[in-house]
Design a protein around this motif. Structure first.
Motif, PDB file in Angstrom:
ATOM      1  N   GLY A 147       0.766  -1.417  -0.422  1.00 26.48           N
ATOM      2  CA  GLY A 147      -0.174   0.427   0.363  1.00 26.48           C
ATOM      3  C   GLY A 147       0.685   1.062   0.144  1.00 26.48           C
ATOM      4  O   GLY A 147       2.346   1.352  -0.101  1.00 26.48           O
ATOM      5  N   ASP A 148       0.216   2.102  -0.036  1.00 25.24           N
ATOM      6  CA  ASP A 148       1.001   4.046   0.226  1.00 25.24           C
ATOM      7  C   ASP A 148       0.430   4.681   1.643  1.00 25.24           C
ATOM      8  O   ASP A 148      -0.776   4.222   2.353  1.00 25.24           O
ATOM      9  CB  ASP A 148       0.736   4.626  -1.312  1.00 25.24           C
ATOM     10  N   ALA A 149       1.092   5.488   1.540  1.00 26.23           N
ATOM     11  CA  ALA A 149       0.561   6.259   2.740  1.00 26.23           C
ATOM     12  C   ALA A 149      -0.177   6.996   2.955  1.00 26.23           C
ATOM     13  O   ALA A 149      -0.607   7.838   1.269  1.00 26.23           O
ATOM     14  CB  ALA A 149       1.792   7.651   2.671  1.00 26.23           C
ATOM     15  N   PRO A 150      -1.849   7.491   3.751  1.00 26.58           N
ATOM     16  CA  PRO A 150      -3.348   7.532   2.803  1.00 26.58           C
ATOM     17  C   PRO A 150      -2.861   9.175   2.924  1.00 26.58           C
ATOM     18  O   PRO A 150      -3.678   9.694   1.318  1.00 26.58           O
ATOM     19  CB  PRO A 150      -3.976   7.684   4.667  1.00 26.58           C
ATOM     20  N   ILE A 151      -1.711   9.769   2.877  1.00 26.21           N
ATOM     21  CA  ILE A 151      -2.733  11.208   2.474  1.00 26.21           C
ATOM     22  C   ILE A 151      -1.586  11.481   1.256  1.00 26.21           C
ATOM     23  O   ILE A 151      -1.944  12.094   0.130  1.00 26.21           O
ATOM     24  CB  ILE A 151      -1.444  12.245   3.552  1.00 26.21           C
ATOM     25  N   VAL A 152      -0.632  10.105   0.630  1.00 19.60           N
ATOM     26  CA  VAL A 152      -0.075  10.401  -0.970  1.00 19.60           C
ATOM     27  C   VAL A 152      -1.099   9.902  -1.654  1.00 19.60           C
ATOM     28  O   VAL A 152      -0.879  10.946  -2.720  1.00 19.60           O
ATOM     29  CB  VAL A 152       1.267   9.691  -0.486  1.00 19.60           C
ATOM     30  N   CYS A 153      -2.055   9.190  -1.479  1.00 24.16           N
ATOM     31  CA  CYS A 153      -3.384   8.872  -1.940  1.00 24.16           C
ATOM     32  C   CYS A 153      -4.039   9.326  -2.318  1.00 24.16           C
ATOM     33  O   CYS A 153      -4.383   8.979  -3.428  1.00 24.16           O
ATOM     34  CB  CYS A 153      -3.296   7.181  -1.619  1.00 24.16           C
ATOM     35  N   LEU A 154      -4.295   9.552  -1.310  1.00 22.29           N
ATOM     36  CA  LEU A 154      -5.784  11.096  -1.533  1.00 22.29           C
ATOM     37  C   LEU A 154      -4.975  12.131  -2.339  1.00 22.29           C
ATOM     38  O   LEU A 154      -5.251  12.243  -3.060  1.00 22.29           O
ATOM     39  CB  LEU A 154      -5.746  11.671  -0.106  1.00 22.29           C
ATOM     40  N   LEU A 155      -4.107  12.891  -2.133  1.00 16.11           N
ATOM     41  CA  LEU A 155      -3.030  13.567  -3.373  1.00 16.11           C
ATOM     42  C   LEU A 155      -3.223  12.857  -4.853  1.00 16.11           C
ATOM     43  O   LEU A 155      -3.827  13.937  -5.698  1.00 16.11           O
ATOM     44  CB  LEU A 155      -2.041  14.245  -2.667  1.00 16.11           C
ATOM     45  N   ASN A 201      -5.111  10.764  -5.624  1.00  9.23           N
ATOM     46  CA  ASN A 201      -6.585  10.563  -6.534  1.00  9.23           C
ATOM     47  C   ASN A 201      -7.136  11.643  -7.071  1.00  9.23           C
ATOM     48  O   ASN A 201      -7.823  11.693  -7.411  1.00  9.23           O
ATOM     49  CB  ASN A 201      -8.033  10.245  -5.756  1.00  9.23           C
ATOM     50  N   GLU A 202      -6.782  13.089  -6.734  1.00  6.90           N
ATOM     51  CA  GLU A 202      -6.571  14.053  -6.364  1.00  6.90           C
ATOM     52  C   GLU A 202      -6.281  14.605  -7.489  1.00  6.90           C
ATOM     53  O   GLU A 202      -7.040  16.045  -8.515  1.00  6.90           O
ATOM     54  CB  GLU A 202      -7.519  15.350  -4.852  1.00  6.90           C
ATOM     55  N   GLY A 203      -5.806  14.544  -8.168  1.00 11.14           N
ATOM     56  CA  GLY A 203      -4.798  14.456  -9.291  1.00 11.14           C
ATOM     57  C   GLY A 203      -3.519  15.545  -9.026  1.00 11.14           C
ATOM     58  O   GLY A 203      -3.259  16.154 -10.253  1.00 11.14           O
ATOM     59  N   LEU A 204      -3.452  15.587  -7.770  1.00 13.72           N
ATOM     60  CA  LEU A 204      -2.219  16.775  -8.014  1.00 13.72           C
ATOM     61  C   LEU A 204      -0.820  16.129  -7.673  1.00 13.72           C
ATOM     62  O   LEU A 204      -0.222  17.080  -7.620  1.00 13.72           O
ATOM     63  CB  LEU A 204      -2.302  17.555  -5.989  1.00 13.72           C
ATOM     64  N   ILE A 205      -0.558  15.130  -7.790  1.00 11.61           N
ATOM     65  CA  ILE A 205       0.457  14.283  -7.624  1.00 11.61           C
ATOM     66  C   ILE A 205       0.767  13.472  -9.164  1.00 11.61           C
ATOM     67  O   ILE A 205      -1.053  12.676  -9.204  1.00 11.61           O
ATOM     68  CB  ILE A 205       0.726  13.531  -6.512  1.00 11.61           C
ATOM     69  N   SER A 206       0.983  13.205  -9.804  1.00 11.80           N
ATOM     70  CA  SER A 206       1.552  11.361 -11.151  1.00 11.80           C
ATOM     71  C   SER A 206       1.858  10.694 -10.578  1.00 11.80           C
ATOM     72  O   SER A 206       3.128  11.153  -9.536  1.00 11.80           O
ATOM     73  CB  SER A 206       1.600  12.028 -11.885  1.00 11.80           C
ATOM     74  N   ALA A 207       2.030   9.854 -11.283  1.00 16.71           N
ATOM     75  CA  ALA A 207       3.070   8.075 -10.153  1.00 16.71           C
ATOM     76  C   ALA A 207       3.607   7.431 -11.606  1.00 16.71           C
ATOM     77  O   ALA A 207       3.226   7.739 -12.455  1.00 16.71           O
ATOM     78  CB  ALA A 207       2.057   7.211  -9.588  1.00 16.71           C
ATOM     79  N   VAL A 208       4.844   7.049 -11.655  1.00 19.61           N
ATOM     80  CA  VAL A 208       5.147   6.676 -12.913  1.00 19.61           C
ATOM     81  C   VAL A 208       5.783   4.996 -12.371  1.00 19.61           C
ATOM     82  O   VAL A 208       6.042   5.157 -11.161  1.00 19.61           O
ATOM     83  CB  VAL A 208       5.985   7.290 -14.009  1.00 19.61           C
TER      84      VAL A 208
END
Length: 432
Positions: free
Chosen positions: A340-348, A350-357
């Protein structure tokens, strides 16, 4: 170029991003009732000051003097301009990295280990239990525990225990007891150990063992190296220092990059800058999380409630997850193998405020070798994931003739990971 702060410029407060989130975090749930968990229930495994920080809505939390005194052994950490890497790539991009590898354990992890050891000590705790993947967290908690006279027991994911004997030796040098996980010492581990004594293990299993050990041992508490709010809070000393250092050279990053396993080093660097994005001061700031293709939590996981451990001892947590029973391939980036991942990071995210690769192992080590041969530092395999993305971004800038400023977190060195580099150099590293 090396940008340094004076010793008296270590941040005196941690930054809490929670007041700036676009919506409240989904609360942890009791799996038996489905109701939000009362924070007091967390006192079974954490001391009261840690629980208070976990649920705090305050923007700033003072760092105790006792913690600052130990921080001063290696903080402030330097910010580097990666000019040799820029020249090698022939890019117009400016590449900066925050060098967290200079701490005694060689990573960013003691930023929270020292804080957690302190709060446990003043709460009357005698022993800490924890898990570790690659060994960076375990060695950091062992390092911190000896300053406060605490016993430390570390359940180390077995594949990393076998791959990284020098991390085990480092933990033992600082007085910790290190157990390969799964083990036959706990009920959580025994069912996996009995099926296969050479089970490679997972962070989920090791967490279960450490929590079980804590709740069944008098005067013991559990300590976690990533994921939870208080851990990410403690790591913000990284970004607070980096912000000041970037100001000193008249720069502000266009893009911030960090590797992500549970999310602590990524959050530590990014959150003080993300505040500017969330308030509208820097709306175009890009923040990119990088993970292994073998454990693609953000990029391929489901956003839902799940347990934080394999034996289902934790509350249900809202996060991107591959499933609490997920056992990842035994890649060498052991610190990025959490389901899993940190809930705060996951929320960000999910809200499109950060991206991932996500990247595969061999291309990550190609970038690591490039960095070692230009900048001189052998990066941890975890940090090399961020470097791979930085290289890709710099080459995009070259192609588009764009001058962008890129900042990433060199979360740790790879001098205890040379067996992985040896496999890569010999062409024996799987492309997982």
């Amino acid at each position: 170029m090396r940008v340094v702060l004076n010793n008296n410029e270590i941040p005196k407060r941690w930054f809490n991003i929670i007041p700036y989130l676009p919506r409240p975090l989904d609360p942890p749930l009791d799996p038996n009732t489905g109701n939000p968990v009362d924070p007091s229930a967390l006192l079974a495994i954490f001391p009261e000051p840690i629980v208070e920080q976990e649920v705090s809505q305050e923007e700033w939390i003072d760092i105790p003097e006792e913690v600052l005194n130990i921080y001063s052994l290696w903080r402030p950490t330097p910010l580097h301009r990666a000019r040799k890497l820029e020249e090698y790539l022939d890019t117009p991009a400016k590449i900066y990295y925050k060098n967290e590898s200079v701490s005694p354990p060689g990573s960013h992890k003691p930023n929270t280990a020292v804080a957690q050891a302190y709060y446990n000590k003043i709460s009357g705790v005698k022993k800490l239990t924890t898990e570790t993947g690659a060994g960076q967290w375990g060695s950091s908690l062992a390092f911190a525990s000896q300053f406060f006279g605490l016993e430390c027991e570390v359940f180390m994911v077995r594949i990393s225990y076998n791959q990284k004997p020098f991390r085990r030796i480092l933990m033992e040098t600082w007085g910790a007891k290190v157990v390969p996980s799964p083990s036959n010492l706990t009920q959580s581990g025994k069912r996996f150990y009995d099926e296969n004594p050479e089970h490679p293990g997972s962070l989920g299993i090791a967490i279960s063992e450490a929590i079980e050990r804590a709740v069944t041992t008098p005067n013991a508490k559990y300590s976690l190296g990533s994921v939870l709010n208080h851990v990410l809070l403690h790591q913000t000393v990284i970004g607070l220092e980096a912000k000041r250092q970037m100001e000193m050279v008249g720069e502000y990053p266009d893009i911030i990059v960090g590797c992500v396993g549970g999310g602590s080093n990524f959050a530590g660097l990014a959150f003080p800058f993300l505040k500017d994005k969330l308030t509208g001061e820097r709306p175009n700031l890009e923040v990119i999380a990088v993970e292994p293709e073998a454990c693609p939590t953000l990029t391929k996981g489901e956003y839902r409630y799940d347990y934080g451990d394999t034996a289902k001892l934790t509350p249900l947590i809202k996060m991107y997850t591959l499933g609490h029973d997920f056992v990842p391939p035994p890649i060498h980036a052991g610190g990025l193998r959490y389901h899993g991942d940190a809930p705060i990071v996951c929320l960000l995210y999910n809200e499109g405020l950060i991206s991932a690769v996500a990247y595969k192992q061999r291309e990550v080590f190609e970038a690591a070798l490039m960095f070692a041969r230009t900048e001189g530092i052998v990066p941890a395999p975890e940090s090399a994931h961020a470097i791979k993305k930085v290289v890709d971004l710099a080459l995009e800038c070259k192609e588009k003739r764009e001058e962008k400023t890129i900042l990433f977190n060199l979360s740790g060195h790879g001098y205890f990971d040379l067996s992985a580099y040896d496999k890569f150099l010999r062409g024996e590293l799987p492309d997982t």
